[in-house]
Every structure is written in C-alpha cells, then in structure tokens.
Design a protein around this motif. Structure first.
Motif, PDB file in Angstrom:
ATOM      1  N   PRO A  73      -4.845 -48.357  28.616  1.00 58.21           N
ATOM      2  CA  PRO A  73      -3.406 -48.355  28.334  1.00 58.21           C
ATOM      3  C   PRO A  73      -2.939 -49.476  27.416  1.00 58.21           C
ATOM      4  CG  PRO A  73      -3.832 -49.072  30.590  1.00 58.21           C
ATOM      5  CD  PRO A  73      -5.131 -48.548  30.052  1.00 58.21           C
ATOM      6  N   ASN A  74      -3.728 -50.525  27.265  1.00 53.14           N
ATOM      7  CA  ASN A  74      -3.320 -51.589  26.345  1.00 53.14           C
ATOM      8  C   ASN A  74      -3.517 -51.205  24.889  1.00 53.14           C
ATOM      9  OD1 ASN A  74      -6.180 -51.815  27.054  1.00 53.14           O
ATOM     10  ND2 ASN A  74      -6.218 -53.608  25.706  1.00 53.14           N
ATOM     11  N   ALA A  75      -4.265 -50.123  24.634  1.00 51.35           N
ATOM     12  CA  ALA A  75      -4.481 -49.639  23.273  1.00 51.35           C
ATOM     13  C   ALA A  75      -3.322 -48.732  22.884  1.00 51.35           C
ATOM     14  CB  ALA A  75      -5.801 -48.887  23.187  1.00 51.35           C
ATOM     15  N   THR A  76      -2.537 -49.179  21.915  1.00 50.47           N
ATOM     16  CA  THR A  76      -1.369 -48.433  21.473  1.00 50.47           C
ATOM     17  C   THR A  76      -1.316 -48.436  19.951  1.00 50.47           C
ATOM     18  OG1 THR A  76       0.088 -50.365  21.454  1.00 50.47           O
ATOM     19  CG2 THR A  76      -0.105 -49.147  23.539  1.00 50.47           C
ATOM     20  N   ALA A  77      -0.396 -47.680  19.403  1.00 50.17           N
ATOM     21  CA  ALA A  77      -0.256 -47.634  17.952  1.00 50.17           C
ATOM     22  C   ALA A  77       0.055 -49.009  17.375  1.00 50.17           C
ATOM     23  CB  ALA A  77       0.832 -46.634  17.575  1.00 50.17           C
ATOM     24  N   SER A  78       0.838 -49.786  18.106  1.00 50.73           N
ATOM     25  CA  SER A  78       1.209 -51.117  17.618  1.00 50.73           C
ATOM     26  C   SER A  78       0.223 -52.202  18.033  1.00 50.73           C
ATOM     27  CB  SER A  78       2.600 -51.488  18.125  1.00 50.73           C
ATOM     28  OG  SER A  78       2.631 -51.491  19.543  1.00 50.73           O
ATOM     29  N   ALA A  79      -0.709 -51.861  18.931  1.00 51.53           N
ATOM     30  CA  ALA A  79      -1.694 -52.843  19.410  1.00 51.53           C
ATOM     31  C   ALA A  79      -3.073 -52.197  19.492  1.00 51.53           C
ATOM     32  CB  ALA A  79      -1.278 -53.398  20.766  1.00 51.53           C
ATOM     33  N   PRO A  80      -3.705 -51.923  18.346  1.00 49.14           N
ATOM     34  CA  PRO A  80      -5.063 -51.371  18.368  1.00 49.14           C
ATOM     35  C   PRO A  80      -6.036 -52.345  19.003  1.00 49.14           C
ATOM     36  CG  PRO A  80      -4.472 -52.066  16.154  1.00 49.14           C
ATOM     37  CD  PRO A  80      -3.223 -52.177  16.979  1.00 49.14           C
ATOM     38  N   GLN A  81      -7.070 -51.824  19.647  1.00 49.01           N
ATOM     39  CA  GLN A  81      -7.969 -52.647  20.453  1.00 49.01           C
ATOM     40  C   GLN A  81      -9.421 -52.569  19.952  1.00 49.01           C
ATOM     41  OE1 GLN A  81      -6.893 -54.734  22.912  1.00 49.01           O
ATOM     42  NE2 GLN A  81      -4.855 -54.094  22.201  1.00 49.01           N
ATOM     43  N   PRO A  82     -10.242 -53.569  20.302  1.00 49.23           N
ATOM     44  CA  PRO A  82     -11.659 -53.529  19.940  1.00 49.23           C
ATOM     45  C   PRO A  82     -12.342 -52.338  20.611  1.00 49.23           C
ATOM     46  CG  PRO A  82     -11.238 -55.260  21.538  1.00 49.23           C
ATOM     47  CD  PRO A  82      -9.902 -54.767  21.103  1.00 49.23           C
ATOM     48  N   ALA A  83     -13.434 -51.880  19.989  1.00 46.67           N
ATOM     49  CA  ALA A  83     -14.150 -50.713  20.504  1.00 46.67           C
ATOM     50  C   ALA A  83     -15.619 -51.035  20.703  1.00 46.67           C
ATOM     51  CB  ALA A  83     -14.009 -49.534  19.542  1.00 46.67           C
ATOM     52  N   VAL A  84     -16.203 -50.423  21.733  1.00 46.56           N
ATOM     53  CA  VAL A  84     -17.645 -50.475  21.940  1.00 46.56           C
ATOM     54  C   VAL A  84     -18.170 -49.042  21.907  1.00 46.56           C
ATOM     55  CG1 VAL A  84     -17.650 -52.633  23.245  1.00 46.56           C
ATOM     56  CG2 VAL A  84     -17.375 -50.471  24.459  1.00 46.56           C
ATOM     57  N   VAL A  85     -19.301 -48.863  21.242  1.00 40.72           N
ATOM     58  CA  VAL A  85     -19.914 -47.542  21.101  1.00 40.72           C
ATOM     59  C   VAL A  85     -21.253 -47.571  21.813  1.00 40.72           C
ATOM     60  CG1 VAL A  85     -20.729 -45.786  19.491  1.00 40.72           C
ATOM     61  CG2 VAL A  85     -18.769 -47.235  18.871  1.00 40.72           C
ATOM     62  N   TRP A  86     -21.369 -46.815  22.889  1.00 44.58           N
ATOM     63  CA  TRP A  86     -22.587 -46.773  23.691  1.00 44.58           C
ATOM     64  C   TRP A  86     -23.535 -45.694  23.172  1.00 44.58           C
ATOM     65  CZ3 TRP A  86     -24.742 -49.349  27.850  1.00 44.58           C
ATOM     66  CH2 TRP A  86     -23.993 -50.418  28.372  1.00 44.58           C
ATOM     67  N   ILE A  87     -24.822 -46.059  23.046  1.00 41.55           N
ATOM     68  CA  ILE A  87     -25.839 -45.142  22.516  1.00 41.55           C
ATOM     69  C   ILE A  87     -26.962 -45.023  23.544  1.00 41.55           C
ATOM     70  CG2 ILE A  87     -27.272 -44.575  20.523  1.00 41.55           C
ATOM     71  CD1 ILE A  87     -25.718 -46.754  18.961  1.00 41.55           C
ATOM     72  N   HIS A  88     -27.132 -43.845  24.108  1.00 42.95           N
ATOM     73  CA  HIS A  88     -28.115 -43.642  25.172  1.00 42.95           C
ATOM     74  C   HIS A  88     -29.545 -43.684  24.626  1.00 42.95           C
ATOM     75  CE1 HIS A  88     -29.522 -39.554  24.174  1.00 42.95           C
ATOM     76  NE2 HIS A  88     -28.278 -39.299  23.793  1.00 42.95           N
ATOM     77  N   GLY A  89     -30.510 -43.827  25.538  1.00 41.86           N
ATOM     78  CA  GLY A  89     -31.922 -43.812  25.176  1.00 41.86           C
ATOM     79  C   GLY A  89     -32.588 -42.504  25.552  1.00 41.86           C
ATOM     80  N   GLY A  90     -33.932 -42.498  25.464  1.00 36.89           N
ATOM     81  CA  GLY A  90     -34.688 -41.308  25.816  1.00 36.89           C
ATOM     82  C   GLY A  90     -35.738 -40.908  24.802  1.00 36.89           C
ATOM     83  N   SER A  91     -36.275 -41.893  24.036  1.00 35.67           N
ATOM     84  CA  SER A  91     -37.373 -41.637  23.087  1.00 35.67           C
ATOM     85  C   SER A  91     -37.012 -40.625  22.016  1.00 35.67           C
ATOM     86  CB  SER A  91     -38.632 -41.175  23.835  1.00 35.67           C
ATOM     87  OG  SER A  91     -39.074 -42.164  24.731  1.00 35.67           O
ATOM     88  N   PHE A  92     -35.725 -40.491  21.695  1.00 36.15           N
ATOM     89  CA  PHE A  92     -35.252 -39.515  20.702  1.00 36.15           C
ATOM     90  C   PHE A  92     -35.628 -38.093  21.115  1.00 36.15           C
ATOM     91  CE2 PHE A  92     -36.206 -43.540  18.604  1.00 36.15           C
ATOM     92  CZ  PHE A  92     -34.978 -43.849  18.058  1.00 36.15           C
ATOM     93  N   LEU A  93     -35.802 -37.922  22.420  1.00 38.24           N
ATOM     94  CA  LEU A  93     -36.299 -36.656  22.965  1.00 38.24           C
ATOM     95  C   LEU A  93     -35.399 -36.122  24.072  1.00 38.24           C
ATOM     96  CD1 LEU A  93     -38.687 -34.583  23.248  1.00 38.24           C
ATOM     97  CD2 LEU A  93     -39.712 -36.190  24.874  1.00 38.24           C
ATOM     98  N   VAL A  94     -34.859 -37.013  24.901  1.00 35.37           N
ATOM     99  CA  VAL A  94     -34.008 -36.612  26.027  1.00 35.37           C
ATOM    100  C   VAL A  94     -32.803 -37.539  26.094  1.00 35.37           C
ATOM    101  CG1 VAL A  94     -35.930 -35.682  27.361  1.00 35.37           C
ATOM    102  CG2 VAL A  94     -35.288 -38.088  27.645  1.00 35.37           C
ATOM    103  N   GLY A  95     -31.871 -37.192  27.007  1.00 43.95           N
ATOM    104  CA  GLY A  95     -30.713 -38.046  27.246  1.00 43.95           C
ATOM    105  C   GLY A  95     -29.419 -37.368  26.830  1.00 43.95           C
TER     106      GLY A  95
END
Length: 324
Positions: free
Chosen positions: A96-118
């Motif tokens: 809720p702190n992310a608004t048009a007037s107050a954009p927030q930092p972002a984290v992008v999570w990337i799963h594992g799995g040997s490029f085969l599963v996940g």
C-alpha cells in the motif's frame, strides 16, 4: 571481465601543514552511507498480507517453443509441450505504500531448477516477505528446456533463453512502472540456483548477452543490485570468456555460496566463487561474497530470515533506501 577476491579500497592521504609550526593533520575519510535502521520500511514487516495487491499470471513476453519441447513452468508443462509458442508470465505484489506519487523499490525473484523445472509460485512466499516491508515484489517464469545437461550446446542455449526471458521481465516492469508504482531506478534481482545464475548473468550482461532480443526497446534490464545463492559464473565446459564481458558499469553483486563445496553443483569456494568475484572486481565492479555452510546449495533469502543481516545493508546501500 575476469575473476577476483575482495579488494579493499586504497586511500592516499595528503598531509597538510597547519599554521607555521609544522604540525600535520590527516583529513577524515568521507563518511559512508548511513546504516539501515533496526526496523521500519524496507527492513521489517509493515503490512499484513491482506493489504498487498496481487497481479497474477501477467503475460510479459511470447517466444517460439523450440522443437515443441519447452515449457515455462513445471505447473504448465503438460499443456505447453508441443505448442508452437510460449507465453511467459510473472506475478507482482504491490504494497500500500506504493502509489502514483510514491513509487517504491522493486525486487524480482528468479526461481531455480537447473533450467529444467520450477515455477514462479515457488518464490511467492519469499516475495511476499519483501512486499510486506514495502517493496514491490515480482516472481517470474522463464523458458525451461529438457535434456539441457546432456548436451553442451543445448545447455548454453537454455541459459541464454532463460536469461533473455528474465531480462524482458525486468524491462516489462520498467515499461509498466507507473502501473505497479515501481521506482525504475531501484530494482534488485534475487535468484536461487539456476535463478542465481540468471541474476549473476543479468548483472554483467544486461542488454548485451549474446543471441538475446529485447521486447521493450528503450527499456533496460540493468538492475541496481543483484543477489544470488547456489550459483557462480563458471560452469564446466562453457567458455565464459566468449559469453561474459565484465566492466565497471555492471550491477553490484551479493553472492552467497557454500564454503567449500556446493552439494548440488560441486562448485567450490576457491575454484569458482573467488574467481567469479575476481572477474567482477578486476573490471571495476563490486562483488561481496558470503560463505554459506559447507555442502549446502541455496539458502533462505527472505526478508527477516537467517541471512537478512547480510542482505539488509546491501539492499539499503545499493537501492539508496535512506533517500526514500
């Protein structure tokens, strides 16, 4: 781009005479960034999960299904194998702190799995720990390729394609920053195992990785912080010198790895971790390494987890959170 151990910065201090008496003074070094607080926004939970807006299964890219054998998730494998085209999707959690007037930092999570599963769903709970502290948090799917460990050429192509997808996910988030209230100048990637490898590769080859295409011209995949566990930039049989080109503008890296040996990949601290660090630092970049327990593979990188004391100051500094 080559490999390194942690190097301390060397400061040359000029001595200046005071008055006429020949006394000398040593100027104080400039102060470093302020440390993160013990609690508060970005460092501890601030919101309940019911306050988080969820955008699920958002399409961000389409790619041909090479040979009809690929898929984007273990959860959709059965319906995607044999199709001509794959639709890549991501999830986004907006606090809720992310608004048009107050954009927030972002984290992008990337799963594992040997490029085969996940699947992106595997990292949903981890992402939510960050959203509850005030970050916009995304989890992504990317192309998965069977038999990629049996053939070196297939392996390299699988890595390139998965990383291309992650790069386009980051570009999508930047192109749609207004929709999700993201500060496009404060984005971090967090990857585990194969996802850690993607996070590392994107740190040094965002927008320049061989045989990859951007879906969002004018938007970069470069991030302000890259975090990985269970991966290095050296893999047996792969010519990393032809794939990676390190330079001082690469994203700063926080690399967690087993010391001495990874129980899954067999990569070692001295043979793989320190050379990866050396390659980054020798080129003028930044790479901090954190030793996990011997014979571990990945560790918990959730906000507030065991390794949060190492994660917190890194994100605080690299995302410049004190200025928020």
């Amino acid at each position: 781009m080559r490999f390194t151990t942690t190097l301390a910065a060397l400061f040359t201090v000029a001595l200046t005479a005071c008055g006429g008496g020949g006394d000398t003074t040593t100027p104080e070094p400039p102060p470093g960034p302020p440390p993160p607080p013990a609690s508060g926004l970005y460092v501890s939970p601030q919101f309940d999960t019911t306050q988080i807006a969820l955008y699920l299964d958002v399409p961000y890219s389409k790619r041909p299904n090479e040979g009809g054998v690929q898929y984007t998730s273990s959860l959709t494998k059965s319906v995607e194998i044999g199709t001509a085209e794959l639709t890549l999707e991501l999830d986004v959690a907006v606090p809720p702190n992310a608004t048009a007037s107050a954009p927030q930092p972002a984290v992008v999570w990337i799963h594992g799995g040997s490029f085969l599963v996940g699947s992106k769903e595997e990292r949903r709970d981890d992402a939510m720990t960050y959203a509850r502290a005030g970050y916009v948090a995304a989890t992504i799917n990317y192309r998965l390729t069977p038999d990629n460990q049996a053939n070196l050429a297939i392996r390299v192509r699988a890595i390139q394609q998965a990383t291309e997808d992650a790069m386009n996910a980051i570009r999508y988030l930047r192109a749609n920053a207004a929709r999700y209230h993201i500060d496009p100048n404060r984005i971090a990637t967090i990857g585990t195992s194969a996802g850690g490898g993607i996070s590392l590769i994107n740190a040094i080859e965002a927008d320049t990785l061989l045989n990859t295409v951007s879906d969002y011209p004018g938007f970069s995949a470069h991030v302000q912080a890259a975090i990985a566990t269970g991966a290095t930039l050296g893999e047996s049989g792969i010519d990393t010198n032809s794939l990676f080109h390190f330079d001082a503008s690469d994203s700063p890296v926080l690399l967690f790895h087993a010391k001495e040996t990874d129980s899954v990949t067999g990569a070692t601290w001295t043979g793989n971790v320190l050379p990866t660090q050396k390659a980054i630092v020798d080129a003028g970049g930044s790479c901090t390494v954190v030793a996990q327990d011997n014979m571990t593979h990945t560790v918990d990188l959730s906000l507030g987890g065991r390794w949060w004391p190492q994660l917190k100051p890194f994100l605080w500094e690299k995302l410049r959170l004190a200025a928020m």
